[in-house]
Design a protein around this motif. Sequence first.
Motif, PDB file in Angstrom:
ATOM      1  N   VAL A  39      22.396   9.947  -7.864  1.00 55.16           N
ATOM      2  CA  VAL A  39      21.086  10.517  -8.164  1.00 55.16           C
ATOM      3  C   VAL A  39      20.991  11.954  -7.652  1.00 55.16           C
ATOM      4  O   VAL A  39      20.501  12.835  -8.342  1.00 55.16           O
ATOM      5  CB  VAL A  39      19.957   9.656  -7.540  1.00 55.16           C
ATOM      6  CG1 VAL A  39      18.611  10.339  -7.704  1.00 55.16           C
ATOM      7  CG2 VAL A  39      19.932   8.285  -8.184  1.00 55.16           C
ATOM      8  N   VAL A  40      21.474  12.174  -6.425  1.00 52.42           N
ATOM      9  CA  VAL A  40      21.288  13.490  -5.806  1.00 52.42           C
ATOM     10  C   VAL A  40      22.465  14.435  -6.013  1.00 52.42           C
ATOM     11  O   VAL A  40      22.323  15.638  -5.817  1.00 52.42           O
ATOM     12  CB  VAL A  40      21.002  13.369  -4.287  1.00 52.42           C
ATOM     13  CG1 VAL A  40      19.734  12.595  -4.060  1.00 52.42           C
ATOM     14  CG2 VAL A  40      22.180  12.779  -3.540  1.00 52.42           C
TER      15      VAL A  40
ATOM     16  N   PHE B 143      21.537  19.241  -2.258  1.00 48.89           N
ATOM     17  CA  PHE B 143      22.302  18.182  -1.609  1.00 48.89           C
ATOM     18  C   PHE B 143      23.782  18.518  -1.558  1.00 48.89           C
ATOM     19  O   PHE B 143      24.459  18.172  -0.606  1.00 48.89           O
ATOM     20  CB  PHE B 143      22.054  16.835  -2.300  1.00 48.89           C
ATOM     21  CG  PHE B 143      20.857  16.121  -1.760  1.00 48.89           C
ATOM     22  CD1 PHE B 143      20.967  15.264  -0.690  1.00 48.89           C
ATOM     23  CD2 PHE B 143      19.607  16.348  -2.294  1.00 48.89           C
ATOM     24  CE1 PHE B 143      19.855  14.613  -0.173  1.00 48.89           C
ATOM     25  CE2 PHE B 143      18.493  15.705  -1.790  1.00 48.89           C
ATOM     26  CZ  PHE B 143      18.623  14.842  -0.722  1.00 48.89           C
ATOM     27  N   GLN B 144      24.301  19.189  -2.564  1.00 49.91           N
ATOM     28  CA  GLN B 144      25.699  19.604  -2.526  1.00 49.91           C
ATOM     29  C   GLN B 144      25.929  20.542  -1.352  1.00 49.91           C
ATOM     30  O   GLN B 144      26.929  20.445  -0.648  1.00 49.91           O
ATOM     31  CB  GLN B 144      26.097  20.279  -3.837  1.00 49.91           C
ATOM     32  CG  GLN B 144      26.217  19.307  -4.991  1.00 49.91           C
ATOM     33  CD  GLN B 144      26.462  20.028  -6.315  1.00 49.91           C
ATOM     34  OE1 GLN B 144      26.433  21.248  -6.391  1.00 49.91           O
ATOM     35  NE2 GLN B 144      26.680  19.249  -7.361  1.00 49.91           N
ATOM     36  N   LYS B 145      24.975  21.441  -1.129  1.00 47.66           N
ATOM     37  CA  LYS B 145      25.095  22.404  -0.039  1.00 47.66           C
ATOM     38  C   LYS B 145      24.962  21.718   1.315  1.00 47.66           C
ATOM     39  O   LYS B 145      25.703  21.997   2.248  1.00 47.66           O
ATOM     40  CB  LYS B 145      24.015  23.485  -0.183  1.00 47.66           C
ATOM     41  CG  LYS B 145      24.141  24.609   0.797  1.00 47.66           C
ATOM     42  CD  LYS B 145      23.132  25.685   0.485  1.00 47.66           C
ATOM     43  CE  LYS B 145      23.311  26.855   1.436  1.00 47.66           C
ATOM     44  NZ  LYS B 145      22.390  27.934   1.147  1.00 47.66           N
TER      45      LYS B 145
ATOM     46  N   ALA C 258      20.289  13.449   4.995  1.00 44.39           N
ATOM     47  CA  ALA C 258      19.478  14.157   3.996  1.00 44.39           C
ATOM     48  C   ALA C 258      18.722  13.182   3.098  1.00 44.39           C
ATOM     49  O   ALA C 258      17.527  13.363   2.842  1.00 44.39           O
ATOM     50  CB  ALA C 258      20.370  15.076   3.155  1.00 44.39           C
ATOM     51  N   ILE C 259      19.395  12.145   2.621  1.00 46.34           N
ATOM     52  CA  ILE C 259      18.738  11.182   1.735  1.00 46.34           C
ATOM     53  C   ILE C 259      17.639  10.427   2.478  1.00 46.34           C
ATOM     54  O   ILE C 259      16.535  10.263   1.968  1.00 46.34           O
ATOM     55  CB  ILE C 259      19.757  10.197   1.132  1.00 46.34           C
ATOM     56  CG1 ILE C 259      20.632  10.904   0.111  1.00 46.34           C
ATOM     57  CG2 ILE C 259      19.042   9.027   0.461  1.00 46.34           C
ATOM     58  CD1 ILE C 259      21.741  10.055  -0.438  1.00 46.34           C
ATOM     59  N   CYS C 260      17.938   9.963   3.685  1.00 44.03           N
ATOM     60  CA  CYS C 260      16.932   9.210   4.447  1.00 44.03           C
ATOM     61  C   CYS C 260      15.704  10.067   4.751  1.00 44.03           C
ATOM     62  O   CYS C 260      14.593   9.555   4.825  1.00 44.03           O
ATOM     63  CB  CYS C 260      17.535   8.687   5.750  1.00 44.03           C
ATOM     64  SG  CYS C 260      18.689   7.312   5.524  1.00 44.03           S
ATOM     65  N   ARG C 261      15.899  11.350   4.906  1.00 37.17           N
ATOM     66  CA  ARG C 261      14.783  12.240   5.233  1.00 37.17           C
ATOM     67  C   ARG C 261      13.955  12.606   4.011  1.00 37.17           C
ATOM     68  O   ARG C 261      12.754  12.861   4.118  1.00 37.17           O
ATOM     69  CB  ARG C 261      15.331  13.513   5.887  1.00 37.17           C
ATOM     70  CG  ARG C 261      14.252  14.408   6.454  1.00 37.17           C
ATOM     71  CD  ARG C 261      14.822  15.669   7.087  1.00 37.17           C
ATOM     72  NE  ARG C 261      15.726  15.369   8.188  1.00 37.17           N
ATOM     73  CZ  ARG C 261      16.993  15.734   8.229  1.00 37.17           C
ATOM     74  NH1 ARG C 261      17.540  16.402   7.237  1.00 37.17           N
ATOM     75  NH2 ARG C 261      17.729  15.437   9.274  1.00 37.17           N
ATOM     76  N   THR C 262      14.561  12.642   2.835  1.00 32.79           N
ATOM     77  CA  THR C 262      13.896  13.268   1.692  1.00 32.79           C
ATOM     78  C   THR C 262      13.811  12.413   0.432  1.00 32.79           C
ATOM     79  O   THR C 262      13.466  12.924  -0.620  1.00 32.79           O
ATOM     80  CB  THR C 262      14.612  14.577   1.307  1.00 32.79           C
ATOM     81  OG1 THR C 262      15.958  14.265   0.936  1.00 32.79           O
ATOM     82  CG2 THR C 262      14.604  15.563   2.447  1.00 32.79           C
ATOM     83  N   TRP C 263      14.119  11.126   0.504  1.00 32.32           N
ATOM     84  CA  TRP C 263      14.175  10.273  -0.687  1.00 32.32           C
ATOM     85  C   TRP C 263      12.824  10.219  -1.378  1.00 32.32           C
ATOM     86  O   TRP C 263      11.874   9.640  -0.881  1.00 32.32           O
ATOM     87  CB  TRP C 263      14.652   8.888  -0.283  1.00 32.32           C
ATOM     88  CG  TRP C 263      14.996   7.986  -1.420  1.00 32.32           C
ATOM     89  CD1 TRP C 263      14.342   6.845  -1.772  1.00 32.32           C
ATOM     90  CD2 TRP C 263      16.062   8.121  -2.345  1.00 32.32           C
ATOM     91  NE1 TRP C 263      14.945   6.270  -2.854  1.00 32.32           N
ATOM     92  CE2 TRP C 263      16.002   7.025  -3.225  1.00 32.32           C
ATOM     93  CE3 TRP C 263      17.078   9.063  -2.521  1.00 32.32           C
ATOM     94  CZ2 TRP C 263      16.913   6.846  -4.262  1.00 32.32           C
ATOM     95  CZ3 TRP C 263      17.975   8.883  -3.547  1.00 32.32           C
ATOM     96  CH2 TRP C 263      17.894   7.790  -4.399  1.00 32.32           C
ATOM     97  N   SER C 264      12.707  10.799  -2.547  1.00 28.70           N
ATOM     98  CA  SER C 264      11.424  10.920  -3.240  1.00 28.70           C
ATOM     99  C   SER C 264      10.858   9.585  -3.702  1.00 28.70           C
ATOM    100  O   SER C 264       9.660   9.450  -3.920  1.00 28.70           O
ATOM    101  CB  SER C 264      11.566  11.850  -4.447  1.00 28.70           C
ATOM    102  OG  SER C 264      12.449  11.286  -5.392  1.00 28.70           O
ATOM    103  N   LYS C 265      11.690   8.573  -3.854  1.00 34.40           N
ATOM    104  CA  LYS C 265      11.211   7.272  -4.326  1.00 34.40           C
ATOM    105  C   LYS C 265      10.361   6.552  -3.280  1.00 34.40           C
ATOM    106  O   LYS C 265       9.753   5.536  -3.571  1.00 34.40           O
ATOM    107  CB  LYS C 265      12.386   6.378  -4.717  1.00 34.40           C
ATOM    108  CG  LYS C 265      13.202   6.918  -5.866  1.00 34.40           C
ATOM    109  CD  LYS C 265      12.416   6.852  -7.151  1.00 34.40           C
ATOM    110  CE  LYS C 265      13.296   7.287  -8.316  1.00 34.40           C
ATOM    111  NZ  LYS C 265      12.628   7.211  -9.585  1.00 34.40           N
TER     112      LYS C 265
ATOM    113  N   PHE D  26      17.577   5.043   1.381  1.00 37.47           N
ATOM    114  CA  PHE D  26      18.850   5.579   0.883  1.00 37.47           C
ATOM    115  C   PHE D  26      19.365   4.800  -0.307  1.00 37.47           C
ATOM    116  O   PHE D  26      20.385   5.147  -0.878  1.00 37.47           O
ATOM    117  CB  PHE D  26      19.917   5.572   1.989  1.00 37.47           C
ATOM    118  CG  PHE D  26      20.361   4.197   2.422  1.00 37.47           C
ATOM    119  CD1 PHE D  26      21.389   3.535   1.774  1.00 37.47           C
ATOM    120  CD2 PHE D  26      19.740   3.571   3.486  1.00 37.47           C
ATOM    121  CE1 PHE D  26      21.782   2.279   2.171  1.00 37.47           C
ATOM    122  CE2 PHE D  26      20.136   2.314   3.901  1.00 37.47           C
ATOM    123  CZ  PHE D  26      21.161   1.663   3.235  1.00 37.47           C
ATOM    124  N   GLY D  27      18.651   3.790  -0.740  1.00 35.20           N
ATOM    125  CA  GLY D  27      19.228   2.869  -1.714  1.00 35.20           C
ATOM    126  C   GLY D  27      18.752   3.031  -3.128  1.00 35.20           C
ATOM    127  O   GLY D  27      18.672   4.124  -3.660  1.00 35.20           O
TER     128      GLY D  27
END
Length: 130
Positions: free
Chosen positions: A80-81, A87-89, A101-108, A124-125
């Motif tokens: 997804v990201v 996220f690549q950076k 990063a995912i745990c901090r910013t997951w839009s869902k 994160f899932g």
Amino acid sequence: SSLICRNTAQGKAFVTDDKGYTCDFRNLDSLTSCCKKDTSEQYSCKTCDHHSWCCEVFEHCVSCCLGPKQSAAVASARNVVAPTKLFQKIAGDDQFELCRAICRTWSKSTVHGNAYKSPAKYCFGRRDFS
């Protein structure tokens, strides 16, 4: 493997290191920045919902995300990201940085962009949960 750890270092009570160990700040080794293994839990999913992979505690989200049993959920999140330059950076191929990063910013985990859907707000899932 490195003797020095990177860690989440942002919570009030807990910290997770890049080996997946979660501990309270008192059990963080001040020289290595790693959780002391005898007083910590590796790949802790304690406050996480095993359907949505959302957790009430940020450090549990990162720790759980690093676990080998969660590789399918993390791969889904990575897909997804991955196309986003941010996220690549931030993460590249670094699993610890990706999980942070995912745990901090997951839009869902939010509604209307600024309110959390539940106390389990660090995710994160799965991308298809509602």
